[in-house]
Write a protein that holds these residues in place. Structure first.
Motif, PDB file in Angstrom:
ATOM      1  N   THR A  12       0.761  -1.226   0.056  1.00 53.25           N
ATOM      2  CA  THR A  12       0.033   0.082   0.002  1.00 53.25           C
ATOM      3  C   THR A  12       0.927   1.224  -0.080  1.00 53.25           C
ATOM      4  OG1 THR A  12      -1.861  -1.165   1.000  1.00 53.25           O
ATOM      5  CG2 THR A  12      -1.844   1.233   1.365  1.00 53.25           C
ATOM      6  N   THR A  42     -10.717   1.164 -11.380  1.00 56.43           N
ATOM      7  CA  THR A  42     -10.913   2.424 -11.895  1.00 56.43           C
ATOM      8  C   THR A  42      -9.471   2.789 -12.421  1.00 56.43           C
ATOM      9  OG1 THR A  42     -12.262   2.977  -9.968  1.00 56.43           O
ATOM     10  CG2 THR A  42     -11.195   4.788 -10.878  1.00 56.43           C
ATOM     11  N   TRP A  46      -6.575   6.644   1.651  1.00 54.93           N
ATOM     12  CA  TRP A  46      -7.475   5.810   2.687  1.00 54.93           C
ATOM     13  C   TRP A  46      -6.792   4.640   2.901  1.00 54.93           C
ATOM     14  CZ3 TRP A  46     -13.082   3.483   1.545  1.00 54.93           C
ATOM     15  CH2 TRP A  46     -13.609   3.236   2.560  1.00 54.93           C
ATOM     16  N   LEU A  47      -6.623   3.577   1.997  1.00 54.15           N
ATOM     17  CA  LEU A  47      -5.989   2.323   2.380  1.00 54.15           C
ATOM     18  C   LEU A  47      -4.825   2.568   3.197  1.00 54.15           C
ATOM     19  CD1 LEU A  47      -6.746   0.259  -0.818  1.00 54.15           C
ATOM     20  CD2 LEU A  47      -7.798   0.028   1.480  1.00 54.15           C
ATOM     21  N   VAL A  92     -11.770  -1.752  -6.527  1.00 53.60           N
ATOM     22  CA  VAL A  92     -12.429  -0.561  -7.026  1.00 53.60           C
ATOM     23  C   VAL A  92     -11.065   0.278  -7.661  1.00 53.60           C
ATOM     24  CG1 VAL A  92     -13.534   1.548  -6.424  1.00 53.60           C
ATOM     25  CG2 VAL A  92     -14.404  -0.440  -5.662  1.00 53.60           C
ATOM     26  N   VAL A  93     -10.132   0.587  -7.028  1.00 49.24           N
ATOM     27  CA  VAL A  93      -8.885   1.314  -7.078  1.00 49.24           C
ATOM     28  C   VAL A  93      -8.273   0.513  -8.629  1.00 49.24           C
ATOM     29  CG1 VAL A  93      -6.504   1.633  -6.635  1.00 49.24           C
ATOM     30  CG2 VAL A  93      -8.208   2.203  -5.182  1.00 49.24           C
ATOM     31  N   THR A 136     -12.165  -2.259  -1.727  1.00 52.77           N
ATOM     32  CA  THR A 136     -11.623  -0.878  -2.099  1.00 52.77           C
ATOM     33  C   THR A 136     -10.444  -1.056  -3.002  1.00 52.77           C
ATOM     34  OG1 THR A 136     -12.150  -0.029   0.072  1.00 52.77           O
ATOM     35  CG2 THR A 136     -10.501   1.293  -1.315  1.00 52.77           C
ATOM     36  N   LEU A 195      -8.434   7.129  -2.759  1.00 54.80           N
ATOM     37  CA  LEU A 195      -8.893   5.797  -2.054  1.00 54.80           C
ATOM     38  C   LEU A 195      -7.315   5.071  -1.814  1.00 54.80           C
ATOM     39  CD1 LEU A 195     -11.360   4.411  -4.728  1.00 54.80           C
ATOM     40  CD2 LEU A 195     -11.679   4.941  -2.350  1.00 54.80           C
ATOM     41  N   SER A 196      -6.341   5.382  -2.632  1.00 59.15           N
ATOM     42  CA  SER A 196      -5.141   4.783  -2.084  1.00 59.15           C
ATOM     43  C   SER A 196      -4.681   5.236  -0.836  1.00 59.15           C
ATOM     44  CB  SER A 196      -3.981   4.871  -3.109  1.00 59.15           C
ATOM     45  OG  SER A 196      -4.274   4.491  -4.292  1.00 59.15           O
ATOM     46  N   TRP A 200      -5.322   3.526   6.752  1.00 63.08           N
ATOM     47  CA  TRP A 200      -5.971   2.453   7.568  1.00 63.08           C
ATOM     48  C   TRP A 200      -4.961   1.552   7.750  1.00 63.08           C
ATOM     49  CZ3 TRP A 200      -6.129  -2.752   6.455  1.00 63.08           C
ATOM     50  CH2 TRP A 200      -6.817  -3.667   7.307  1.00 63.08           C
ATOM     51  N   TRP A 215     -13.386  -4.903   3.580  1.00 65.66           N
ATOM     52  CA  TRP A 215     -13.645  -3.519   2.824  1.00 65.66           C
ATOM     53  C   TRP A 215     -12.034  -3.336   2.163  1.00 65.66           C
ATOM     54  CZ3 TRP A 215     -10.789   0.557   3.919  1.00 65.66           C
ATOM     55  CH2 TRP A 215     -10.350   0.833   5.162  1.00 65.66           C
ATOM     56  N   PRO A 216     -11.207  -3.552   2.470  1.00 65.17           N
ATOM     57  CA  PRO A 216      -9.806  -2.935   2.087  1.00 65.17           C
ATOM     58  C   PRO A 216      -9.513  -3.963   0.661  1.00 65.17           C
ATOM     59  CG  PRO A 216      -9.441  -3.294   4.431  1.00 65.17           C
ATOM     60  CD  PRO A 216     -10.763  -3.891   4.325  1.00 65.17           C
TER      61      PRO A 216
END
Length: 127
Positions: A19, A86, A115-116, A82-83, A79, A112-113, A119, A75-76
């Motif tokens: 990440t 996208t 956010w990951l 989705v990344v 996500t 989003l990146s 986290w 959820w990661p």
């Protein structure tokens, strides 16, 4: 919460590492996109897209391993998917010259990146 099994499995450490690298690669893409405005870095931006796609796939795989084998939150992984998807759409749009959609998608990918990343590196992770 991330379970003790997930913490001991190494998947969380791997997720953190990929990440960090992926977010840095997305940041380099943003910088090289800015350089394109002054007429340079098209090669860097094109090669960077491949790097971001590969790292996005690795991030997704590790997130799924963290979720399924390590019993971490799901959820990661969603996500990360989705990344990745996208990013493919954004790359296709950028290659065809649709900058009006390409740029906002890039901003969403970066958000989003980050956010990951926040986290993954947080001392208190909620599931």
């Amino acid at each position: 919460m991330v379970t003790q099994v997930a913490k001991g499995s190494g998947y969380l450490t791997a997720f953190k590492a990929v990440t960090v690298v992926n977010t840095l690669a997305v940041l380099v893409q943003a910088v090289s996109a800015g350089m394109l405005l002054s007429g340079g870095a098209s090669g860097l931006h094109g090669a960077g897209a491949l790097v971001v796609h590969v790292l996005g796939l690795i991030q997704l795989v590790v997130a799924v391993l963290l979720w399924r084998s390590g019993r971490g939150p799901g959820w990661p992984a969603l996500t990360a998917l989705v990344v990745l998807l996208t990013g493919f759409a954004q790359s296709a749009l950028g290659g065809s010259g649709v900058v009006l959609v390409h740029v906002p998608l890039g901003m969403a990918i970066f958000g989003l990146s980050v956010w990951l990343l926040v986290w993954a590196c947080s001392p208190r992770r909620a599931s």
